[in-house]
Write an enzyme that holds these catalytic residues in place. Structure first.
Site, PDB file in Angstrom:
ATOM      1  N   TYR A  33       0.831  -1.200   0.000  1.00 23.96           N
ATOM      2  CA  TYR A  33       0.000   0.000   0.000  1.00 23.96           C
ATOM      3  C   TYR A  33       0.865   1.249   0.000  1.00 23.96           C
ATOM      4  O   TYR A  33       2.085   1.183   0.212  1.00 23.96           O
ATOM      5  CB  TYR A  33      -0.951   0.000   1.203  1.00 23.96           C
ATOM      6  CG  TYR A  33      -0.300   0.311   2.531  1.00 23.96           C
ATOM      7  CD1 TYR A  33       0.509  -0.623   3.166  1.00 23.96           C
ATOM      8  CD2 TYR A  33      -0.484   1.536   3.160  1.00 23.96           C
ATOM      9  CE1 TYR A  33       1.102  -0.341   4.388  1.00 23.96           C
ATOM     10  CE2 TYR A  33       0.099   1.825   4.381  1.00 23.96           C
ATOM     11  CZ  TYR A  33       0.898   0.888   4.990  1.00 23.96           C
ATOM     12  OH  TYR A  33       1.496   1.165   6.182  1.00 23.96           O
ATOM     13  N   LYS A 147       6.554  -1.846   1.917  1.00 26.04           N
ATOM     14  CA  LYS A 147       5.350  -1.294   2.566  1.00 26.04           C
ATOM     15  C   LYS A 147       4.179  -2.255   2.364  1.00 26.04           C
ATOM     16  O   LYS A 147       3.299  -2.031   1.529  1.00 26.04           O
ATOM     17  CB  LYS A 147       5.053   0.103   2.002  1.00 26.04           C
ATOM     18  CG  LYS A 147       4.139   0.928   2.893  1.00 26.04           C
ATOM     19  CD  LYS A 147       4.206   2.397   2.530  1.00 26.04           C
ATOM     20  CE  LYS A 147       3.198   3.238   3.283  1.00 26.04           C
ATOM     21  NZ  LYS A 147       3.314   3.210   4.729  1.00 26.04           N
ATOM     22  N   GLU A 180      12.015   2.665  14.308  1.00 23.44           N
ATOM     23  CA  GLU A 180      11.083   3.683  13.799  1.00 23.44           C
ATOM     24  C   GLU A 180       9.801   3.578  14.624  1.00 23.44           C
ATOM     25  O   GLU A 180       9.716   2.798  15.562  1.00 23.44           O
ATOM     26  CB  GLU A 180      10.797   3.469  12.311  1.00 23.44           C
ATOM     27  CG  GLU A 180      10.163   2.135  11.990  1.00 23.44           C
ATOM     28  CD  GLU A 180       9.932   1.905  10.497  1.00 23.44           C
ATOM     29  OE1 GLU A 180       9.725   2.880   9.752  1.00 23.44           O
ATOM     30  OE2 GLU A 180       9.961   0.731  10.085  1.00 23.44           O
ATOM     31  N   LEU A 205      11.128   1.382   7.163  1.00 29.11           N
ATOM     32  CA  LEU A 205      10.577   1.883   5.911  1.00 29.11           C
ATOM     33  C   LEU A 205      11.274   3.207   5.572  1.00 29.11           C
ATOM     34  O   LEU A 205      11.399   4.075   6.443  1.00 29.11           O
ATOM     35  CB  LEU A 205       9.068   2.124   6.052  1.00 29.11           C
ATOM     36  CG  LEU A 205       8.402   2.558   4.747  1.00 29.11           C
ATOM     37  CD1 LEU A 205       8.253   1.353   3.817  1.00 29.11           C
ATOM     38  CD2 LEU A 205       7.052   3.194   5.007  1.00 29.11           C
TER      39      LEU A 205
HETATM   40  N1  PDD Z   1       2.800   5.054   7.398  1.00 25.58           N
HETATM   41  N2  PDD Z   1       7.446   3.877   8.969  1.00 25.58           N
HETATM   42  C1  PDD Z   1       6.341   3.111   8.893  1.00 25.58           C
HETATM   43  C2  PDD Z   1       6.368   1.759   9.537  1.00 25.58           C
HETATM   44  C3  PDD Z   1       5.203   3.585   8.226  1.00 25.58           C
HETATM   45  O1  PDD Z   1       4.095   2.821   8.145  1.00 25.58           O
HETATM   46  C4  PDD Z   1       5.222   4.885   7.661  1.00 25.58           C
HETATM   47  C5  PDD Z   1       4.043   5.435   6.910  1.00 25.58           C
HETATM   48  C6  PDD Z   1       6.400   5.654   7.771  1.00 25.58           C
HETATM   49  C7  PDD Z   1       6.512   7.026   7.172  1.00 25.58           C
HETATM   50  O2  PDD Z   1       6.550   6.967   5.762  1.00 25.58           O
HETATM   51  P1  PDD Z   1       6.005   8.170   4.861  1.00 25.58           P
HETATM   52  O3  PDD Z   1       6.772   9.380   5.269  1.00 25.58           O
HETATM   53  O4  PDD Z   1       6.320   7.742   3.491  1.00 25.58           O
HETATM   54  O5  PDD Z   1       4.539   8.331   5.154  1.00 25.58           O
HETATM   55  C8  PDD Z   1       7.496   5.113   8.421  1.00 25.58           C
HETATM   56  C9  PDD Z   1       1.616   5.420   6.678  1.00 25.58           C
HETATM   57  C10 PDD Z   1       1.364   6.895   6.697  1.00 25.58           C
HETATM   58  C11 PDD Z   1       0.458   4.589   7.184  1.00 25.58           C
HETATM   59  O6  PDD Z   1       0.675   3.406   7.399  1.00 25.58           O
HETATM   60  O7  PDD Z   1      -0.652   5.118   7.332  1.00 25.58           O
END
Ligand code: PDD
Length: 287
Positions: A33, A147, A180, A205
């Site tokens: 996703y 992801k 993270e 990620l």
């Molecule tokens: N989450 N780390 C994890 C485990 C994440 O699921 C996410 C993003 C990030 C940040 O990535 P980005 O800056 O590309 O949004 C880091 C999304 C927002 C979610 O699962 O809703």
């Protein structure tokens, strides 16, 4: 106003939108996703998000359901139908519908594509009072760079955080370092004024917001170091914050009940958030 979802080629009423019970995403979490932020009718960092989607698909050997151009069109059409100005676009691709078997289907299957939007105007407006973090063991697999929709360890960590009154969980690896957040990247500002975030590899990620913030930090001539940092170091830090498409840059004011710095959002996090919001307002409006 009706809210639409996109499901395998059709724009449907969000309340009626559904996928087949033998979708491999539903049964096996065999899918990926993306979440793309929308600010003032503009997609934030569309290209890197779609690049990461391609990469996740490749790593799992799932074919792209539509071309990049078509996906761009679908995203914009859904935003238009839902009059989305501030919020996010969620897109999910699974390996498709097949009789349940762990191994990939042998007959050709069409990957399934679903998109939804969410209005989150309230999240964008202000830096707010900052958030509390709860540390949790990182019990995830060794491909956190993909992801995938397999988010159960993240779900459990986030739930533990919420039950303790915290907003986000920071995940701790076997040597006591923060990898993270459950759905965000983790950052600190050390006593020496260095910006620190963990290096990207298969342990986290590679956040798109993280990547953009690196460029912003560079422009502001802030010293950035990508390295592991421990929970103890984070608790001693001058500032801490999280980044993601949904939280932008959000200051952390408490970790496991202890205040970070003076317990208020710090100047570096505030400045970076301001710059990120400015960045998000640039670009071409879709709606
Ligand atoms: N989450 N780390 C994890 C485990 C994440 O699921 C996410 C993003 C990030 C940040 O990535 P980005 O800056 O590309 O949004 C880091 C999304 C927002 C979610 O699962 O809703």
């Amino acid at each position: 106003m009706a809210r639409y979802a996109y499901v395998n080629g059709r724009y449907v009423d969000h309340r009626q939108a559904s996928v087949h019970i033998e979708d491999r995403g539903y049964q096996l979490a065999d899918g990926v996703y993306e979440v793309v932020g929308v600010r003032d009718g503009k997609l934030i960092d569309e290209t890197p998000h779609l690049d990461r989607l391609d990469r996740s698909l490749k790593e799992l050997r799932i074919a792209a359901p539509v071309s990049r151009k078509t996906l761009g069109f679908i995203i914009r059409e859904l935003m238009r139908r839902n009059r989305l100005r501030d919020g996010l676009v969620y897109m999910q691709v699974t390996r498709g519908v097949a009789r349940r078997d762990h191994a990939f289907p042998t007959a050709p299957v069409k990957p399934a594509l679903v998109l939804t939007t969410k209005n989150t105007k309230h999240l964008v407006a202000d830096v707010g009072p900052g958030i509390a973090i709860k540390s949790q063991p990182d019990i995830r697999w060794e491909r956190c760079d993909i992801k995938t929709v397999a988010l159960l360890p993240n779900v459990l960590a986030k739930q533990a955080a919420r039950e303790s009154g915290a907003y986000e969980a920071w995940l701790i690896d076997s040597v006591g370092c923060i990898t993270e957040g459950a759905s965000t990247n983790a950052w600190i500002v050390t006593k020496e004024g260095e910006l620190v975030t963990r290096q990207t590899d298969n342990g986290i990620l590679a956040g798109i917001t993280r990547g953009t913030l690196k460029s912003i930090a560079d422009t502001l001539q802030l010293k950035l170091v990508e390295r592991p940092f421990s929970l103890a170091e984070a608790k001693q830090a001058r500032e801490a914050f999280i980044t993601s498409a949904t939280s932008f840059v959000t200051p952390v004011v408490k970790i496991d009940g202890d205040p970070v710095g003076d317990g208020k959002p710090g100047p570096t996090a505030r400045r970076l958030r301001e710059e990120y919001v400015r960045f998000s307002e640039a670009g071409e409006a879709v709606v």
